[in-house]
Design a protein around this motif. Structure first.
Motif, PDB file in Angstrom:
ATOM      1  N   LYS A 321       0.833  -1.205   0.000  1.00 31.77           N
ATOM      2  CA  LYS A 321       0.000   0.000   0.000  1.00 31.77           C
ATOM      3  C   LYS A 321       0.868   1.256   0.000  1.00 31.77           C
ATOM      4  N   ASN A 322       0.563   2.151  -0.941  1.00 32.64           N
ATOM      5  CA  ASN A 322       1.274   3.433  -0.984  1.00 32.64           C
ATOM      6  C   ASN A 322       0.757   4.326   0.137  1.00 32.64           C
ATOM      7  N   SER A 323       1.691   4.892   0.876  1.00 33.13           N
ATOM      8  CA  SER A 323       1.308   5.741   2.003  1.00 33.13           C
ATOM      9  C   SER A 323       2.197   6.970   2.050  1.00 33.13           C
ATOM     10  N   GLN A 324       1.566   8.109   2.283  1.00 32.65           N
ATOM     11  CA  GLN A 324       2.308   9.367   2.392  1.00 32.65           C
ATOM     12  C   GLN A 324       2.523   9.760   3.859  1.00 32.65           C
ATOM     13  N   GLU A 325       2.126   8.867   4.780  1.00 33.16           N
ATOM     14  CA  GLU A 325       2.251   9.190   6.198  1.00 33.16           C
ATOM     15  C   GLU A 325       3.720   9.230   6.609  1.00 33.16           C
ATOM     16  N   LEU A 326       4.023  10.153   7.521  1.00 43.16           N
ATOM     17  CA  LEU A 326       5.382  10.277   8.019  1.00 43.16           C
ATOM     18  C   LEU A 326       5.722   9.095   8.925  1.00 43.16           C
ATOM     19  N   LEU A 327       6.978   8.741   8.949  1.00 45.09           N
ATOM     20  CA  LEU A 327       7.444   7.656   9.804  1.00 45.09           C
ATOM     21  C   LEU A 327       7.293   8.042  11.269  1.00 45.09           C
ATOM     22  N   ASP A 328       6.715   7.160  12.061  1.00 44.24           N
ATOM     23  CA  ASP A 328       6.634   7.354  13.505  1.00 44.24           C
ATOM     24  C   ASP A 328       7.985   6.953  14.103  1.00 44.24           C
ATOM     25  N   LEU A 329       8.779   7.942  14.499  1.00 45.45           N
ATOM     26  CA  LEU A 329      10.147   7.673  14.944  1.00 45.45           C
ATOM     27  C   LEU A 329      10.190   6.791  16.182  1.00 45.45           C
ATOM     28  N   ASP A 330       9.276   7.009  17.115  1.00 47.46           N
ATOM     29  CA  ASP A 330       9.302   6.199  18.335  1.00 47.46           C
ATOM     30  C   ASP A 330       8.976   4.740  18.036  1.00 47.46           C
ATOM     31  N   THR A 331       8.029   4.523  17.122  1.00 50.71           N
ATOM     32  CA  THR A 331       7.723   3.145  16.707  1.00 50.71           C
ATOM     33  C   THR A 331       8.920   2.520  16.004  1.00 50.71           C
ATOM     34  N   ALA A 332       9.537   3.298  15.112  1.00 55.76           N
ATOM     35  CA  ALA A 332      10.731   2.804  14.419  1.00 55.76           C
ATOM     36  C   ALA A 332      11.823   2.460  15.420  1.00 55.76           C
ATOM     37  N   HIS A 333      11.999   3.298  16.440  1.00 56.87           N
ATOM     38  CA  HIS A 333      13.039   3.073  17.442  1.00 56.87           C
ATOM     39  C   HIS A 333      12.772   1.774  18.202  1.00 56.87           C
ATOM     40  N   THR A 334      11.508   1.541  18.519  1.00 57.86           N
ATOM     41  CA  THR A 334      11.144   0.315  19.239  1.00 57.86           C
ATOM     42  C   THR A 334      11.500  -0.925  18.422  1.00 57.86           C
ATOM     43  N   PHE A 335      11.186  -0.905  17.130  1.00 55.36           N
ATOM     44  CA  PHE A 335      11.495  -2.060  16.289  1.00 55.36           C
ATOM     45  C   PHE A 335      12.993  -2.166  15.988  1.00 55.36           C
ATOM     46  N   CYS A 336      13.695  -1.040  15.968  1.00 53.74           N
ATOM     47  CA  CYS A 336      15.160  -1.088  15.850  1.00 53.74           C
ATOM     48  C   CYS A 336      15.761  -1.826  17.039  1.00 53.74           C
ATOM     49  N   GLN A 337      15.204  -1.588  18.228  1.00 55.12           N
ATOM     50  CA  GLN A 337      15.689  -2.293  19.413  1.00 55.12           C
ATOM     51  C   GLN A 337      15.477  -3.796  19.259  1.00 55.12           C
ATOM     52  N   TRP A 338      14.329  -4.197  18.722  1.00 54.99           N
ATOM     53  CA  TRP A 338      14.101  -5.631  18.509  1.00 54.99           C
ATOM     54  C   TRP A 338      15.128  -6.197  17.534  1.00 54.99           C
ATOM     55  N   GLN A 339      15.427  -5.477  16.475  1.00 54.78           N
ATOM     56  CA  GLN A 339      16.404  -5.962  15.503  1.00 54.78           C
ATOM     57  C   GLN A 339      17.792  -6.085  16.126  1.00 54.78           C
ATOM     58  N   CYS A 340      18.144  -5.151  17.008  1.00 56.34           N
ATOM     59  CA  CYS A 340      19.441  -5.243  17.708  1.00 56.34           C
ATOM     60  C   CYS A 340      19.470  -6.471  18.618  1.00 56.34           C
ATOM     61  N   CYS A 341      18.357  -6.729  19.308  1.00 57.62           N
ATOM     62  CA  CYS A 341      18.274  -7.914  20.172  1.00 57.62           C
ATOM     63  C   CYS A 341      18.363  -9.186  19.336  1.00 57.62           C
ATOM     64  N   LEU A 342      17.662  -9.205  18.199  1.00 63.66           N
ATOM     65  CA  LEU A 342      17.707 -10.384  17.333  1.00 63.66           C
ATOM     66  C   LEU A 342      19.122 -10.620  16.815  1.00 63.66           C
ATOM     67  N   GLN A 343      19.796  -9.552  16.406  1.00 63.27           N
ATOM     68  CA  GLN A 343      21.156  -9.683  15.889  1.00 63.27           C
ATOM     69  C   GLN A 343      22.073 -10.323  16.927  1.00 63.27           C
ATOM     70  N   MET A 344      22.021  -9.838  18.157  1.00 57.90           N
ATOM     71  CA  MET A 344      22.893 -10.382  19.197  1.00 57.90           C
ATOM     72  C   MET A 344      22.430 -11.774  19.636  1.00 57.90           C
ATOM     73  N   GLY A 345      21.126 -12.018  19.596  1.00 58.33           N
ATOM     74  CA  GLY A 345      20.638 -13.365  19.889  1.00 58.33           C
ATOM     75  C   GLY A 345      21.142 -14.371  18.874  1.00 58.33           C
TER      76      GLY A 345
END
Length: 459
Positions: A321-345
């Motif tokens: 779906k095409n979306s013009q909505e701005l990125l929610d930085l806090d949501t992005a930050h939360t998922f970045c933390q999960w990716q960091c945890c997954l990487q180290m796991g």
């Protein structure tokens, strides 16, 4: 081609250190022979043509003489000196790659000098261990790469620090200090790893002590050399204890998702700011989509039912779906933390010789889809309603959600009251104190001439 010509090839083709604009004159005038057929990009054509052209010469001296013929006379001697000086940076490798690719054997003088356990040399050679592991082990230095995250918050890597400390403990033999009884003396003698990470937009160097290992890994004070001999049950126990998960909660879940779910348990417990329910739901629905994608190519209706296809098609619509909505930085930050945890796991699981199955990482997380699902779940939709047409996928989602929620208090995802906010503030302060246990030394992000200056290694 004579291997002695390879340094000249590398210099002429250009790399991170060498840039000789005068060689463009050579490339503009010479006709480089290109073999084969079919479309090739401009860069590929130059590489193949240069290799073919150099193969006509017996040695570097002859090849350089022929290169200089295409340059202006007053430039030739200076370019000759630059080419020769640059070629001296290269050394012939003693590794026989033919043996590795045909027989799986890998031997080199460099690896022999490292005095690493044989199992580890083989794992590095086959790519079963990450460069992060070799950097921590050999250089005692790691670089934590920045993602698209909220730069005003602490680095997304902060949450995974305890996992990294266990990795460092396994690599650097923290058990050698097990006879020390005083906690203050203990922390002073633990091996240190330098981590490069960000604080806001500034590069920081932190001195991170390793974590003391359990007694199971301290036999003969050689945990690294004997790590593959440790029973799988003990390796699994260390992995799950580090991630804050228990084996029994993983049993209802497909085995390829055991490690991601254990990592998600860790992330849910330690993420800052606190994970909200729609974050967790969106992430788990993304894993369900990955499972649907894995089975979508199966012609067997028992594997990929028509009801599964209905759900799969709906996920694809959200993803595309095409979306013009701005990125929610806090949501992005939360998922970045999960990716960091997954990487180290993943790194810890690999170092422990995979007591949990290696997941298909490419099917675990689709950022576009997960962010869209977050928005859907914040509106009127319930996660279960999105899967209502596929009982099998709905059950998988419920199993994933139950596994994660079983590791946190029952009221963990309830709306935070004022008193709870105060408790969370205290918990955050304690977490920050733990982080500050690593001594920080500020570094400028870059200087004018060298963007890697802040990574300079002190002897």
């Amino acid at each position: 081609m004579n291997k002695a010509l390879l340094p000249l090839f590398a210099v002429m083709n250009g790399n991170d250190y060498i840039n000789l604009p005068a060689l463009e004159t050579f490339f503009s005038k010479v006709r480089l022979p290109v073999g084969g057929s079919g479309w090739r990009g401009r860069k590929h054509v130059r590489i193949q043509g240069l290799l073919n052209w150099l193969s006509h010469f017996a040695d570097p001296t002859e090849a350089i003489d022929n290169v200089l013929k295409y340059l202006k006379k007053h430039e030739r001697e200076e370019i000759r000196k630059l080419l020769c000086a640059s070629m001296e940076e290269y050394e012939q490798s003693d590794v026989n790659l033919e043996d590795f690719f045909q027989n799986g054997t890998y031997e080199s003088q460099v690896t022999r000098n490292l005095e690493l356990p044989q199992w580890m040399l083989e794992a590095f050679a086959k790519g079963h261990l990450s460069p992060f592991i070799s950097d921590a082990l050999l250089l005692r230095r790691t670089i934590l790469h920045v993602q698209v995250e909220n730069m005003q918050r602490p680095s997304a890597h902060t949450v995974a620090l305890p996992i990294r400390q266990v990795i460092y403990g396994l690599l650097l033999n923290a058990s050698q200090n097990s006879e020390v009884t005083s906690p203050s003396k203990q922390s002073n003698k633990l091996p240190i790893v330098r981590e490069f990470d960000r604080i806001q937009k500034t590069l920081k160097k932190s001195f991170v002590p390793t974590t003391m290992l359990p007694l199971d890994f301290c036999e003969d004070h050689r945990p690294l050399a004997t790590l593959t001999e440790v029973p799988r049950s003990d390796r699994l126990k260390l992995l799950l204890e580090t991630l804050g998960a228990k084996a029994n909660i993983l049993q209802p879940i497909p085995s390829p998702l055991w490690l991601p779910v254990a990592v998600t348990c860790y992330w849910t417990h330690y993420s800052e700011p606190k994970v909200k329910l729609h974050h967790l739901q969106a992430l788990l629905l993304g894993m369900v989509f990955g499972e649907l994608h894995r089975t979508s190519s199966s012609p067997d209706p028992a594997v990929f039912h028509v009801k599964d296809k209905m759900v799969y098609d709906q996920f694809l619509k959200w993803k595309e779906k095409n979306s013009q909505e701005l990125l929610d930085l806090d949501t992005a930050h939360t998922f970045c933390q999960w990716q960091c945890c997954l990487q180290m796991g993943l790194h810890l699981n690999q170092l422990l010789s995979t007591p949990l199955p290696e997941p298909e990482v490419t099917r675990l997380y689709c950022g576009t889809l997960v962010h869209r699902l977050c928005k859907e779940l914040k509106s009127a939709h319930g996660a279960e309603n999105l899967l209502i047409s596929s009982p099998k996928m709905s059950q998988l989602y419920c199993d994933l959600l139950h596994a994660v929620k079983s590791t946190v208090p029952p009221d963990f995802f309830q709306e935070t009251t004022k008193s709870c906010k105060e408790k969370n503030k205290q918990a955050t302060s304690q977490a920050e104190t733990t982080r500050q246990h690593a001594t920080l030394e500020a570094q400028p992000l870059c200087d004018v001439n060298n963007r890697f200056a802040s990574l300079m290694v002190e002897d």
